[in-house]
Motif scaffolding. Structure first.
Motif, PDB file in Angstrom:
ATOM      1  N   LEU A  86     -58.107 -60.286 -16.468  1.00 55.05           N
ATOM      2  CA  LEU A  86     -56.774 -60.641 -16.962  1.00 55.05           C
ATOM      3  C   LEU A  86     -56.064 -59.418 -17.537  1.00 55.05           C
ATOM      4  O   LEU A  86     -54.887 -59.172 -17.234  1.00 55.05           O
ATOM      5  CB  LEU A  86     -56.895 -61.738 -18.017  1.00 55.05           C
ATOM      6  CG  LEU A  86     -55.590 -62.218 -18.658  1.00 55.05           C
ATOM      7  CD1 LEU A  86     -54.643 -62.779 -17.605  1.00 55.05           C
ATOM      8  CD2 LEU A  86     -55.870 -63.262 -19.734  1.00 55.05           C
ATOM      9  N   LYS A  87     -56.762 -58.634 -18.353  1.00 52.97           N
ATOM     10  CA  LYS A  87     -56.145 -57.450 -18.962  1.00 52.97           C
ATOM     11  C   LYS A  87     -55.811 -56.393 -17.915  1.00 52.97           C
ATOM     12  O   LYS A  87     -54.797 -55.693 -18.032  1.00 52.97           O
ATOM     13  CB  LYS A  87     -57.081 -56.867 -20.020  1.00 52.97           C
ATOM     14  CG  LYS A  87     -57.181 -57.723 -21.282  1.00 52.97           C
ATOM     15  CD  LYS A  87     -58.053 -57.059 -22.338  1.00 52.97           C
ATOM     16  CE  LYS A  87     -58.068 -57.872 -23.635  1.00 52.97           C
ATOM     17  NZ  LYS A  87     -58.906 -57.237 -24.676  1.00 52.97           N
ATOM     18  N   THR A  88     -56.635 -56.281 -16.879  1.00 51.01           N
ATOM     19  CA  THR A  88     -56.362 -55.306 -15.818  1.00 51.01           C
ATOM     20  C   THR A  88     -55.137 -55.708 -15.011  1.00 51.01           C
ATOM     21  O   THR A  88     -54.319 -54.859 -14.640  1.00 51.01           O
ATOM     22  CB  THR A  88     -57.582 -55.177 -14.879  1.00 51.01           C
ATOM     23  OG1 THR A  88     -58.744 -54.902 -15.657  1.00 51.01           O
ATOM     24  CG2 THR A  88     -57.376 -54.063 -13.873  1.00 51.01           C
ATOM     25  N   LEU A  89     -54.998 -57.006 -14.740  1.00 52.28           N
ATOM     26  CA  LEU A  89     -53.826 -57.491 -14.005  1.00 52.28           C
ATOM     27  C   LEU A  89     -52.549 -57.308 -14.814  1.00 52.28           C
ATOM     28  O   LEU A  89     -51.482 -57.035 -14.249  1.00 52.28           O
ATOM     29  CB  LEU A  89     -53.999 -58.970 -13.652  1.00 52.28           C
ATOM     30  CG  LEU A  89     -55.045 -59.320 -12.594  1.00 52.28           C
ATOM     31  CD1 LEU A  89     -55.218 -60.834 -12.500  1.00 52.28           C
ATOM     32  CD2 LEU A  89     -54.660 -58.759 -11.225  1.00 52.28           C
ATOM     33  N   LEU A  90     -52.655 -57.439 -16.137  1.00 49.09           N
ATOM     34  CA  LEU A  90     -51.475 -57.368 -17.002  1.00 49.09           C
ATOM     35  C   LEU A  90     -51.262 -55.979 -17.602  1.00 49.09           C
ATOM     36  O   LEU A  90     -50.480 -55.836 -18.549  1.00 49.09           O
ATOM     37  CB  LEU A  90     -51.594 -58.404 -18.125  1.00 49.09           C
ATOM     38  CG  LEU A  90     -51.477 -59.872 -17.693  1.00 49.09           C
ATOM     39  CD1 LEU A  90     -51.769 -60.804 -18.858  1.00 49.09           C
ATOM     40  CD2 LEU A  90     -50.095 -60.154 -17.120  1.00 49.09           C
ATOM     41  N   ASP A  91     -51.925 -54.982 -17.065  1.00 47.71           N
ATOM     42  CA  ASP A  91     -51.738 -53.622 -17.581  1.00 47.71           C
ATOM     43  C   ASP A  91     -50.327 -53.141 -17.253  1.00 47.71           C
ATOM     44  O   ASP A  91     -49.851 -53.286 -16.123  1.00 47.71           O
ATOM     45  CB  ASP A  91     -52.769 -52.673 -16.969  1.00 47.71           C
ATOM     46  CG  ASP A  91     -52.925 -51.400 -17.786  1.00 47.71           C
ATOM     47  OD1 ASP A  91     -51.944 -50.636 -17.877  1.00 47.71           O
ATOM     48  OD2 ASP A  91     -54.014 -51.186 -18.350  1.00 47.71           O
ATOM     49  N   ALA A  92     -49.661 -52.561 -18.236  1.00 43.96           N
ATOM     50  CA  ALA A  92     -48.283 -52.097 -18.054  1.00 43.96           C
ATOM     51  C   ALA A  92     -48.198 -50.911 -17.106  1.00 43.96           C
ATOM     52  O   ALA A  92     -47.145 -50.654 -16.516  1.00 43.96           O
ATOM     53  CB  ALA A  92     -47.678 -51.723 -19.405  1.00 43.96           C
ATOM     54  N   ASN A  93     -49.299 -50.195 -16.937  1.00 42.86           N
ATOM     55  CA  ASN A  93     -49.332 -49.025 -16.060  1.00 42.86           C
ATOM     56  C   ASN A  93     -49.822 -49.447 -14.672  1.00 42.86           C
ATOM     57  O   ASN A  93     -50.983 -49.815 -14.507  1.00 42.86           O
ATOM     58  CB  ASN A  93     -50.261 -47.961 -16.645  1.00 42.86           C
ATOM     59  CG  ASN A  93     -50.217 -46.660 -15.849  1.00 42.86           C
ATOM     60  OD1 ASN A  93     -49.679 -46.600 -14.740  1.00 42.86           O
ATOM     61  ND2 ASN A  93     -50.785 -45.608 -16.424  1.00 42.86           N
ATOM     62  N   ASN A 148     -50.663 -47.739 -12.227  1.00 43.43           N
ATOM     63  CA  ASN A 148     -51.741 -46.873 -11.732  1.00 43.43           C
ATOM     64  C   ASN A 148     -53.108 -47.354 -12.212  1.00 43.43           C
ATOM     65  O   ASN A 148     -54.124 -47.104 -11.560  1.00 43.43           O
ATOM     66  CB  ASN A 148     -51.511 -45.430 -12.185  1.00 43.43           C
ATOM     67  CG  ASN A 148     -50.251 -44.831 -11.583  1.00 43.43           C
ATOM     68  OD1 ASN A 148     -49.937 -45.086 -10.420  1.00 43.43           O
ATOM     69  ND2 ASN A 148     -49.515 -44.066 -12.370  1.00 43.43           N
ATOM     70  N   ILE A 149     -53.129 -48.033 -13.360  1.00 43.21           N
ATOM     71  CA  ILE A 149     -54.380 -48.583 -13.889  1.00 43.21           C
ATOM     72  C   ILE A 149     -54.599 -50.005 -13.379  1.00 43.21           C
ATOM     73  O   ILE A 149     -55.728 -50.424 -13.148  1.00 43.21           O
ATOM     74  CB  ILE A 149     -54.358 -48.565 -15.434  1.00 43.21           C
ATOM     75  CG1 ILE A 149     -54.233 -47.117 -15.942  1.00 43.21           C
ATOM     76  CG2 ILE A 149     -55.597 -49.228 -16.012  1.00 43.21           C
ATOM     77  CD1 ILE A 149     -54.092 -47.012 -17.448  1.00 43.21           C
ATOM     78  N   ARG A 150     -53.510 -50.723 -13.181  1.00 42.76           N
ATOM     79  CA  ARG A 150     -53.586 -52.105 -12.704  1.00 42.76           C
ATOM     80  C   ARG A 150     -54.280 -52.163 -11.344  1.00 42.76           C
ATOM     81  O   ARG A 150     -54.059 -51.309 -10.483  1.00 42.76           O
ATOM     82  CB  ARG A 150     -52.176 -52.683 -12.595  1.00 42.76           C
ATOM     83  CG  ARG A 150     -52.112 -54.184 -12.359  1.00 42.76           C
ATOM     84  CD  ARG A 150     -50.665 -54.621 -12.171  1.00 42.76           C
ATOM     85  NE  ARG A 150     -49.809 -54.082 -13.215  1.00 42.76           N
ATOM     86  CZ  ARG A 150     -48.552 -53.696 -13.019  1.00 42.76           C
ATOM     87  NH1 ARG A 150     -48.009 -53.783 -11.813  1.00 42.76           N
ATOM     88  NH2 ARG A 150     -47.847 -53.211 -14.025  1.00 42.76           N
ATOM     89  N   CYS A 151     -55.115 -53.169 -11.155  1.00 40.36           N
ATOM     90  CA  CYS A 151     -55.862 -53.275  -9.896  1.00 40.36           C
ATOM     91  C   CYS A 151     -54.977 -53.831  -8.785  1.00 40.36           C
ATOM     92  O   CYS A 151     -53.982 -54.516  -9.032  1.00 40.36           O
ATOM     93  CB  CYS A 151     -57.090 -54.164 -10.075  1.00 40.36           C
ATOM     94  SG  CYS A 151     -56.700 -55.862 -10.556  1.00 40.36           S
TER      95      CYS A 151
END
Length: 470
Positions: free
Chosen positions: A391-398, A400-403
């Motif tokens: 969930l946190k990876t999907l909602l990352d503001a960046n 480039n980090i988001r999967c």
């Protein structure tokens, strides 16, 4: 009547005339892309006919030479098609006209051949026979310049009427079985509204182009496109069970296990879309339709903002509270924008609340842009580490980090769900059957089972227990 899609037809067929000549030194391999082929007749200036073989692909019609080599082709994606019957002294001639400005008449050898060509051309071209083909049953929804209606084909209604008033027809003709009573939805756009809103036509074009490219059980199907004097009509799947937002009004939120099954289905669909080069750009609860009343099998709809994922995108679009923050920041973005929206859906189905709540749209957009998300809810402490990490990876503001969608599918929590047979079969929430039925060993003598059943001779059989994911 001039077609509103005329500018697209000219763009894809820039040369004057109907056909574009092919370079015979670079022959095209059409073996795998051909969907239909047959002989068509063309009228010469003196009134006589010449016959040539033509083949059809998903976007083009090809004219073959005497040596069965592609000689000419024409992009017919945005050409209108109109069937006709020409009465002559020698009898009736059946055919169809393709195009508006640079139109060309094609003749078939029989009415049966015409039906076959129309059947294969209708999903590709713009049809003009709306009143002859469909009957509107009722209005489903209405907005400025457009509406959605429930409809059925006139052919099926005639068939049902015939069975109703001729009940013995099944005895005479067993093949005349009752049909599936299939219903469709029609998205109708007023040409007057299109003339006043230039962006509306582009939205219609985006939807048609996007849905013609994809074919997936979790994506709404576009069957045909019609153009009449006053409207553009898109014939699509009908969803009587409403969208995800309406379903969540009933169930509020999902358990972690069921939420992961829903996300596995959504991520599989997004992975497919992105592999086809399409970014949806408007993933939200209202655009996720439910397939039945007891499960969360889904279909993604509304491709009005969909576009090519192959280039850096910059247009600001989407829905407040679901749009990726890089879009609101005015940055170049790509397919990962859909993954942020998927993360918003995951947050909603787990908590029953939006991650960006506010008193008005301005406040929601401000939180959305800054990506101010709280994970302090007690619900998150009860979730597994892998689920919270996804969930946190999907909602990352960046971004480039988001999967990406394909990367999200290999997260351990999603991978476990995908390994479940039910997800592979239905790509979503499916009906799971638990049964304690034991198999009888047929190698035993039949006399063993002729005795009165008891716990030693025949295992107790329990009725099927059906559990639906809610």
């Amino acid at each position: 009547m001039a077609s509103v899609f005329q500018f697209l037809d000219c763009r894809y067929n820039p040369e004057p005339g109907f056909w574009q000549k092919l370079d015979l030194t670079l022959p095209e391999n059409l073996v795998n892309s051909t969907i239909f082929g047959g002989e068509l007749m063309f009228k010469r200036r003196d009134g006589s006919f010449k016959t040539r073989r033509c083949i059809l692909t998903s976007s083009y019609i090809y004219y073959l030479s005497k040596w069965i080599i592609p000689k000419y082709r024409a992009n017919i994606s945005w050409k209108t098609i109109e069937p006709f019957i020409e009465i002559t002294d020698k009898g009736s001639l059946y055919g169809f006209r393709l195009g508006d400005l640079n139109a060309l008449d094609f003749f078939t050898k029989s009415s049966q051949d015409l039906d076959k060509w129309l059947e294969n051309l209708s999903p590709i071209c713009i049809l003009s026979t709306f009143d002859e083909d469909l009957i509107v049953i009722k209005e489903i929804s209405h907005s400025m310049g457009s509406c959605i209606n429930l409809c059925q084909s006139t052919e099926e209604l005639k068939h049902r009427h015939k069975l109703q008033y001729e009940p013995n027809i099944l005895k005479r003709n067993p093949s005349s079985q009752p049909r599936t009573h299939e219903e469709f939805a029609i998205k109708s756009y007023s040409k007057q509204a299109i003339s006043q809103k230039p962006d509306l036509l582009q939205s219609i074009v985006n939807e048609i182009r996007g849905l013609r490219l994809v074919s997936h059980p979790n994506i709404v199907k576009l069957y045909k496109v019609y153009e009449t004097y006053s409207h553009i009509h898109l014939v699509i799947d009908y969803f009587p069970y409403g969208d995800l937002s309406k379903r969540l009004q009933k169930v509020k939120k999902l358990s972690e296990a069921n939420a992961l099954k829903f996300m596995a289905s959504l991520l599989q669909t997004l992975s497919y879309m992105h592999s086809m080069g399409i970014v949806h750009r408007d993933i939200k609860p209202e655009n996720i339709m439910m397939m039945n009343d007891n499960s969360f099998q889904l279909k993604i709809i509304d491709f009005g903002l969909a576009c090519d994922a192959g280039y850096g995108l910059s247009q600001k679009c989407g829905s407040p509270g679901c749009v990726a923050p890089e879009i609101l920041r005015g940055e170049i973005y790509g397919s990962k924008a859909d993954l942020f929206s998927a993360g918003v859906l995951m947050y909603i189905i787990l908590t029953g609340k939006s991650p960006f709540s506010g008193r008005d749209t301005k406040e929601v957009l401000n939180k959305n842009k800054k990506c101010l998300i709280s994970f302090s809810n007690n619900i998150f402490s009860k979730l597994t580490t892998e689920t919270v990490e996804l969930l946190k990876t999907l909602l990352d503001a960046n971004p480039n980090i988001r999967c990406s969608a394909s990367e999200a599918l290999v997260f351990s929590c999603i991978k476990k769900v995908r390994e479940c047979e039910c997800v592979h079969k239905t790509c979503g929430f499916c009906q799971e059957t638990n049964s304690d039925v034991h198999k009888i060993d047929t190698r035993k003598s039949t006399t063993d089972y002729a005795k009165k059943p008891n716990s030693k001779t025949l295992p107790k059989i329990h009725p099927h227990k059906r559990n639906f994911f809610l």
